[in-house]
Scaffold this active site. Structure first.
Site, PDB file in Angstrom:
ATOM      1  N   THR A  32      10.181  46.255  22.441  1.00 27.54           N
ATOM      2  CA  THR A  32      10.545  46.913  21.065  1.00 27.54           C
ATOM      3  C   THR A  32      10.313  46.117  20.010  1.00 27.54           C
ATOM      4  O   THR A  32      10.134  46.522  18.677  1.00 27.54           O
ATOM      5  CB  THR A  32      11.734  47.538  21.114  1.00 27.54           C
ATOM      6  OG1 THR A  32      12.803  46.538  21.102  1.00 27.54           O
ATOM      7  CG2 THR A  32      12.326  48.485  22.269  1.00 27.54           C
ATOM      8  N   CYS A  36      18.643  41.284  18.546  1.00 25.40           N
ATOM      9  CA  CYS A  36      19.799  41.922  18.359  1.00 25.40           C
ATOM     10  C   CYS A  36      21.072  40.956  18.384  1.00 25.40           C
ATOM     11  O   CYS A  36      20.765  39.810  19.103  1.00 25.40           O
ATOM     12  CB  CYS A  36      19.931  43.226  19.360  1.00 25.40           C
ATOM     13  SG  CYS A  36      18.993  44.218  19.359  1.00 25.40           S
ATOM     14  N   CYS A  40      25.358  44.152  20.144  1.00 21.75           N
ATOM     15  CA  CYS A  40      24.796  45.431  19.824  1.00 21.75           C
ATOM     16  C   CYS A  40      25.078  46.282  20.895  1.00 21.75           C
ATOM     17  O   CYS A  40      24.991  46.750  21.918  1.00 21.75           O
ATOM     18  CB  CYS A  40      23.317  45.055  19.876  1.00 21.75           C
ATOM     19  SG  CYS A  40      22.477  46.489  19.058  1.00 21.75           S
ATOM     20  N   ARG A  43      21.439  50.800  23.650  1.00 22.55           N
ATOM     21  CA  ARG A  43      21.233  50.835  25.163  1.00 22.55           C
ATOM     22  C   ARG A  43      20.692  49.480  25.498  1.00 22.55           C
ATOM     23  O   ARG A  43      19.797  49.091  24.721  1.00 22.55           O
ATOM     24  CB  ARG A  43      20.423  52.127  25.511  1.00 22.55           C
ATOM     25  CG  ARG A  43      20.221  52.246  26.948  1.00 22.55           C
ATOM     26  CD  ARG A  43      19.192  53.335  27.222  1.00 22.55           C
ATOM     27  NE  ARG A  43      18.988  53.559  28.629  1.00 22.55           N
ATOM     28  CZ  ARG A  43      18.006  54.484  29.137  1.00 22.55           C
ATOM     29  NH1 ARG A  43      17.546  55.332  28.278  1.00 22.55           N
ATOM     30  NH2 ARG A  43      17.856  54.579  30.373  1.00 22.55           N
ATOM     31  N   ARG A  65      11.472  41.374  14.947  1.00 20.26           N
ATOM     32  CA  ARG A  65      12.341  41.563  13.807  1.00 20.26           C
ATOM     33  C   ARG A  65      13.802  42.091  13.957  1.00 20.26           C
ATOM     34  O   ARG A  65      14.095  42.470  15.059  1.00 20.26           O
ATOM     35  CB  ARG A  65      11.547  43.021  12.956  1.00 20.26           C
ATOM     36  CG  ARG A  65      11.494  44.080  13.669  1.00 20.26           C
ATOM     37  CD  ARG A  65      10.732  45.249  13.102  1.00 20.26           C
ATOM     38  NE  ARG A  65      11.021  46.596  13.990  1.00 20.26           N
ATOM     39  CZ  ARG A  65      10.007  46.929  14.770  1.00 20.26           C
ATOM     40  NH1 ARG A  65       9.375  46.023  15.367  1.00 20.26           N
ATOM     41  NH2 ARG A  65      10.452  47.947  15.517  1.00 20.26           N
ATOM     42  N   CYS A  67      17.294  43.944  14.252  1.00 12.75           N
ATOM     43  CA  CYS A  67      17.813  45.148  14.475  1.00 12.75           C
ATOM     44  C   CYS A  67      18.538  45.827  13.335  1.00 12.75           C
ATOM     45  O   CYS A  67      19.226  45.099  12.711  1.00 12.75           O
ATOM     46  CB  CYS A  67      18.793  45.126  15.666  1.00 12.75           C
ATOM     47  SG  CYS A  67      19.645  46.785  16.196  1.00 12.75           S
ATOM     48  N   CYS A  70      22.658  46.715  14.286  1.00 14.83           N
ATOM     49  CA  CYS A  70      23.704  45.446  14.534  1.00 14.83           C
ATOM     50  C   CYS A  70      23.582  44.527  13.289  1.00 14.83           C
ATOM     51  O   CYS A  70      24.336  43.628  13.287  1.00 14.83           O
ATOM     52  CB  CYS A  70      23.873  44.929  16.020  1.00 14.83           C
ATOM     53  SG  CYS A  70      22.196  44.060  16.234  1.00 14.83           S
TER      54      CYS A  70
END
Length: 342
Positions: A32, A36, A40, A43, A65, A67, A70
């Protein structure tokens, strides 16, 4: 990832969504392109798609990058804001309003309430109340003047102190400051499959449960209390305690009369919330009590637990899985854990 935290330990923290590790590393999800906090709520990704970084800068250097859910880069800012608010609450004569604390830290009141509660486990107002109670408890434990201790702790009147602490202090403040003066404590030593067990209780609940001790220990802890062996009303409670020790499980129905600082009581509450058959580390207890950095203080709270088994400090282990210590010996700790695991 780092010398301090192995990838295996980091992944385990992510699976637990352990807030105690927020700020110690970030979790990069390669598929993705985001990173995080360990806690976080999103999922969990597949383990093969995860890489751990010491901080956000390292993750950004790898092309990831932050999240937006969170906000991992805000950990430092949140921590600074909470510490500033705690300092303000501790120094203020009267508890600062939520609006005043939010203005101090640069957050909106609603957002700061969430940030503070996430870090400490209490709202700012509840923390201020707990701090005031703790100051009163400490002053009373020193054996000073009860009324003076109440006013010095910040209560406007003695009635306000008793109103705010009703149901939490157990013994009255006067009895507390005077070694149990005026309090009747029923006790018994019974044989169990783990050896002789001392059980003692006030009219509010169990105040001592220990192994291989006798009434002399009660006399040391409560030198001015009226110590009474046995008693009809006490027998029913005693039977429930013995049954719970012989077949460890849910102890929530057994009333307790314990005392401690606000943090110690938060640790004891966290201990009672550990399901039978499971264990937690000292770091996890500290986080559950609202102060992830207070690992040593969590260990101290464990050591000051006066009610073995019912406040299940035997369910706490070291980070590496070692059983650690236990006031009544590792054989009893191991037996309790084995029984609960069945």
């Amino acid at each position: 990832m780092t010398d301090a935290i192995s990838d295996a330990a980091a992944w385990a923290a992510v699976l637990r969504r352990d807030r105690a590790f927020d700020g110690r590393f970030v979790t990069g999800v390669l598929t993705t392109g985001i990173y995080c906090r360990p806690s976080c709520a999103a999922r969990h990704p597949a383990r093969g798609n995860v890489r751990f970084f010491a901080d956000g800068a390292g993750a950004r250097a790898a092309g990831l990058r932050a999240c937006k859910r969170c906000l991992p880069d805000n950990v430092g800012r949140d921590e600074a804001a909470v510490l500033a608010a705690i300092d303000e609450i501790r120094q203020a004569e009267d508890a600062p309003s939520l609006a005043a604390l939010a203005q101090l830290t640069g957050y909106s009141p609603t957002h700061f309430q969430r940030v503070f509660k996430r870090a400490i486990g209490l709202s700012p107002a509840a923390y201020a109340r707990a701090l005031r109670e703790e100051r009163a408890r400490d002053a009373l434990s020193e054996g000073g003047d009860v009324t003076g201790a109440i006013y010095e702790a910040g209560y406007g009147s003695a009635s306000r102190f008793y109103e705010n602490t009703k149901g939490r202090l157990g013994m009255t403040a006067s009895a507390w400051a005077n070694g149990g003066a005026g309090v009747t404590i029923h006790w018994a030593v019974v044989d169990t499959s783990m050896g002789a067990m001392l059980v003692a209780a006030t009219d509010k609940g169990v105040c001592r449960l220990s192994f291989n001790e006798d009434a002399s220990e009660l006399a040391r802890r409560f030198p001015r209390a009226d110590l009474v062996e046995g008693g009809a009303a006490f027998e029913k409670l005693l039977a429930e305690v013995v049954a719970s020790v012989e077949a460890p499980g849910d102890f929530a129905h057994i009333p307790l009369d314990v005392k401690g600082t606000a943090f110690q009581e938060a640790c004891w509450k966290a201990l009672r919330e550990i399901p039978a058959g499971e264990t937690r580390t000292y770091a996890e207890i500290a986080a559950a009590a609202g102060n992830p950095r207070a690992v040593r203080a969590a260990g101290s709270a464990n050591a000051r637990n006066n009610v073995a088994v019912l406040i299940p400090c035997h369910r706490v282990i070291r980070t590496g899985g070692d059983l650690g210590g236990y006031a009544y010996g590792l054989d009893i700790k191991r037996e309790l854990l084995e029984r609960e695991a069945k």
